[in-house]
Design a protein around this motif. Structure first.
Motif, PDB file in Angstrom:
ATOM      1  N   ALA A 117       1.686  -1.186  -1.935  1.00 47.49           N
ATOM      2  CA  ALA A 117       2.433  -2.412  -1.647  1.00 47.49           C
ATOM      3  C   ALA A 117       3.019  -2.371  -0.243  1.00 47.49           C
ATOM      4  O   ALA A 117       2.993  -3.375   0.485  1.00 47.49           O
ATOM      5  CB  ALA A 117       3.548  -2.594  -2.686  1.00 47.49           C
ATOM      6  N   TYR A 118       3.522  -1.211   0.159  1.00 42.96           N
ATOM      7  CA  TYR A 118       4.111  -1.072   1.496  1.00 42.96           C
ATOM      8  C   TYR A 118       3.051  -1.246   2.582  1.00 42.96           C
ATOM      9  O   TYR A 118       3.265  -1.966   3.566  1.00 42.96           O
ATOM     10  CB  TYR A 118       4.775   0.291   1.617  1.00 42.96           C
ATOM     11  CG  TYR A 118       5.300   0.601   2.995  1.00 42.96           C
ATOM     12  CD1 TYR A 118       6.459  -0.001   3.472  1.00 42.96           C
ATOM     13  CD2 TYR A 118       4.630   1.497   3.826  1.00 42.96           C
ATOM     14  CE1 TYR A 118       6.936   0.275   4.747  1.00 42.96           C
ATOM     15  CE2 TYR A 118       5.098   1.777   5.092  1.00 42.96           C
ATOM     16  CZ  TYR A 118       6.256   1.168   5.550  1.00 42.96           C
ATOM     17  OH  TYR A 118       6.721   1.447   6.811  1.00 42.96           O
ATOM     18  N   TYR A 147       1.989  -4.841   2.817  1.00 45.61           N
ATOM     19  CA  TYR A 147       3.019  -5.648   3.478  1.00 45.61           C
ATOM     20  C   TYR A 147       2.947  -5.464   4.994  1.00 45.61           C
ATOM     21  O   TYR A 147       3.002  -6.455   5.750  1.00 45.61           O
ATOM     22  CB  TYR A 147       4.397  -5.243   2.951  1.00 45.61           C
ATOM     23  CG  TYR A 147       5.554  -5.909   3.654  1.00 45.61           C
ATOM     24  CD1 TYR A 147       5.828  -7.261   3.441  1.00 45.61           C
ATOM     25  CD2 TYR A 147       6.366  -5.192   4.538  1.00 45.61           C
ATOM     26  CE1 TYR A 147       6.888  -7.880   4.091  1.00 45.61           C
ATOM     27  CE2 TYR A 147       7.421  -5.801   5.191  1.00 45.61           C
ATOM     28  CZ  TYR A 147       7.687  -7.144   4.960  1.00 45.61           C
ATOM     29  OH  TYR A 147       8.729  -7.757   5.612  1.00 45.61           O
ATOM     30  N   GLU A 181       0.696   6.865 -10.391  1.00 49.24           N
ATOM     31  CA  GLU A 181       0.490   5.423 -10.263  1.00 49.24           C
ATOM     32  C   GLU A 181       1.700   4.749  -9.609  1.00 49.24           C
ATOM     33  O   GLU A 181       1.544   3.872  -8.753  1.00 49.24           O
ATOM     34  CB  GLU A 181       0.233   4.805 -11.649  1.00 49.24           C
ATOM     35  CG  GLU A 181      -1.076   5.213 -12.297  1.00 49.24           C
ATOM     36  CD  GLU A 181      -2.279   4.594 -11.615  1.00 49.24           C
ATOM     37  OE1 GLU A 181      -2.119   3.545 -10.983  1.00 49.24           O
ATOM     38  OE2 GLU A 181      -3.376   5.184 -11.713  1.00 49.24           O
ATOM     39  N   ILE A 182       2.902   5.148 -10.013  1.00 49.70           N
ATOM     40  CA  ILE A 182       4.111   4.562  -9.434  1.00 49.70           C
ATOM     41  C   ILE A 182       4.189   4.841  -7.935  1.00 49.70           C
ATOM     42  O   ILE A 182       4.461   3.946  -7.123  1.00 49.70           O
ATOM     43  CB  ILE A 182       5.382   5.101 -10.136  1.00 49.70           C
ATOM     44  CG1 ILE A 182       5.463   4.592 -11.574  1.00 49.70           C
ATOM     45  CG2 ILE A 182       6.633   4.707  -9.364  1.00 49.70           C
ATOM     46  CD1 ILE A 182       5.660   3.092 -11.688  1.00 49.70           C
ATOM     47  N   ILE A 183       3.948   6.093  -7.546  1.00 47.63           N
ATOM     48  CA  ILE A 183       4.047   6.475  -6.137  1.00 47.63           C
ATOM     49  C   ILE A 183       2.992   5.768  -5.296  1.00 47.63           C
ATOM     50  O   ILE A 183       3.300   5.150  -4.261  1.00 47.63           O
ATOM     51  CB  ILE A 183       3.911   8.002  -5.994  1.00 47.63           C
ATOM     52  CG1 ILE A 183       5.115   8.697  -6.613  1.00 47.63           C
ATOM     53  CG2 ILE A 183       3.771   8.396  -4.519  1.00 47.63           C
ATOM     54  CD1 ILE A 183       4.980  10.194  -6.690  1.00 47.63           C
ATOM     55  N   ALA A 243       1.133   3.116  -6.093  1.00 50.69           N
ATOM     56  CA  ALA A 243       1.256   1.661  -6.148  1.00 50.69           C
ATOM     57  C   ALA A 243       2.339   1.189  -5.180  1.00 50.69           C
ATOM     58  O   ALA A 243       2.180   0.159  -4.500  1.00 50.69           O
ATOM     59  CB  ALA A 243       1.583   1.212  -7.568  1.00 50.69           C
ATOM     60  N   SER A 244       3.434   1.928  -5.103  1.00 46.14           N
ATOM     61  CA  SER A 244       4.503   1.597  -4.153  1.00 46.14           C
ATOM     62  C   SER A 244       3.997   1.728  -2.719  1.00 46.14           C
ATOM     63  O   SER A 244       4.271   0.873  -1.866  1.00 46.14           O
ATOM     64  CB  SER A 244       5.712   2.509  -4.366  1.00 46.14           C
ATOM     65  OG  SER A 244       6.218   2.385  -5.676  1.00 46.14           O
ATOM     66  N   MET A 245       3.252   2.798  -2.463  1.00 48.12           N
ATOM     67  CA  MET A 245       2.681   2.997  -1.129  1.00 48.12           C
ATOM     68  C   MET A 245       1.670   1.905  -0.798  1.00 48.12           C
ATOM     69  O   MET A 245       1.616   1.403   0.332  1.00 48.12           O
ATOM     70  CB  MET A 245       2.006   4.363  -1.064  1.00 48.12           C
ATOM     71  CG  MET A 245       1.499   4.761   0.316  1.00 48.12           C
ATOM     72  SD  MET A 245       2.806   5.014   1.527  1.00 48.12           S
ATOM     73  CE  MET A 245       3.521   6.535   0.914  1.00 48.12           C
TER      74      MET A 245
END
Length: 312
Positions: A273-274, A277, A265-267, A269-271
């Protein structure tokens, strides 16, 4: 610590595998250094790419040949940490570390072009998450852990499948980019969903599922593939995996499932968001360009009208 003091240097650090990984790193720097200078299409490789490749190799080594690999035979939570490092963290770092000009060469000489459909986003997502989920069915997992050849083959196939899945997200070649923007965000969401059933099975199972971590005899046989000496001596000395576990087997299993899902989820979710953006900036840039073009056209028309009136 965690019982690692009972094992030898070879058991903990796998010198042969370490040497193999160091050779790959050396080959990488020769490729992007001396060999790149001889090619006209080669571009300088940034420090960031070099660091990403070395970090990916180091993480993969720890997960598959270092202490984390050994701990993965003692506790299920470390097994899942090893899986997360091997298939969710190391592959994108390695793929980003390879410069675009090398990827173009690899794709040009690719002997598996007829299998290129496997890199299609949906196909790749289903294959990787399907292989991962099937592997963690209790009967499949225990069988793979007890058969060394099958174990190596399955892990290799899973690594390739993870690379195909990550290709959609870290592909550095615009000419080979199949999806962008909202579609790429949808692809990330699909991957987040597809892994959920397997993690749910592990987390919410009422008892320990895997004989590898519950049955001393099965555990000893599986350990025989990653440590030196007679596996039966492990039973005589330690009695089973519970000797090393500071958690109840069932709790350890639940933590393993939670850990895997949390890292995923962390990986992703970060991807996500990127990618959002980048998509948002692109949309704004296109809107501003269209607005500027419209303003210029209107201004030219007004100037032409004024000139006509003056001339008349």
């Amino acid at each position: 610590m965690l019982g690692l003091e009972y094992f030898t240097f070879n058991d903990l650090w796998s010198p042969v595998f370490m040497s193999f990984m160091l050779l790959i790193i050396a080959g990488y720097f020769i490729l992007i250094g001396p060999l790149a200078d001889k090619r006209e299409d080669a571009e300088p490789t940034s420090v960031g790419r070099k660091m990403a490749f070395v970090a990916g190799m180091f993480i993969l080594y720890l997960a598959q040949g270092g202490p984390i690999s050994l701990l993965g035979h003692l506790m299920f939570s470390f097994h899942m940490l090893s899986m997360a490092l091997s298939y969710l963290i190391a592959p994108p770092l390695l793929m980003f570390g390879i410069p675009p000009w090398v990827w173009r060469i690899l794709l040009r000489v690719n002997p598996f072009k007829k299998l290129s459909f496997l890199a299609h986003p949906i196909v790749a997502a289903v294959i990787f998450n399907g292989l991962f989920s099937v592997y963690h069915l209790p009967s499949v997992h225990d069988y793979v852990m007890l058969h060394f050849g099958v174990h190596r083959l399955y892990y290799a196939v899973l690594f390739v499948a993870s690379g195909l899945m990550w290709w959609t997200l870290v592909n550095p070649l615009p000419e080979h980019t199949e999806i962008k923007g909202l579609k790429k965000m949808g692809f990330i969401f699909i991957n987040m969903v597809l892994l959920t059933p397997a993690c749910g099975l592990i987390i919410f199972a009422p008892t320990g599922l895997y004989a590898t971590y519950n049955d001393p005899n099965v555990w000893a046989k599986a350990m025989g593939y990653c440590v030196s000496g007679n596996p039966s001596a492990l039973l005589t000395t330690f009695g089973g995996p519970k000797y090393f576990a500071f958690l109840d087997t069932h709790v350890d299993q639940q933590i393993g499932g939670i850990l895997m899902k949390f890292i995923q989820e962390i990986i992703f979710a970060s991807m996500l968001a990127y990618v959002f953006y980048r998509w948002y900036k692109q949309e704004n840039r296109e809107s501003e360009e269209e607005g500027s073009a419209g303003f210029t056209t209107t201004g030219d028309m007004d100037t032409s009208s004024a000139a006509s009136r003056t001339g008349g």
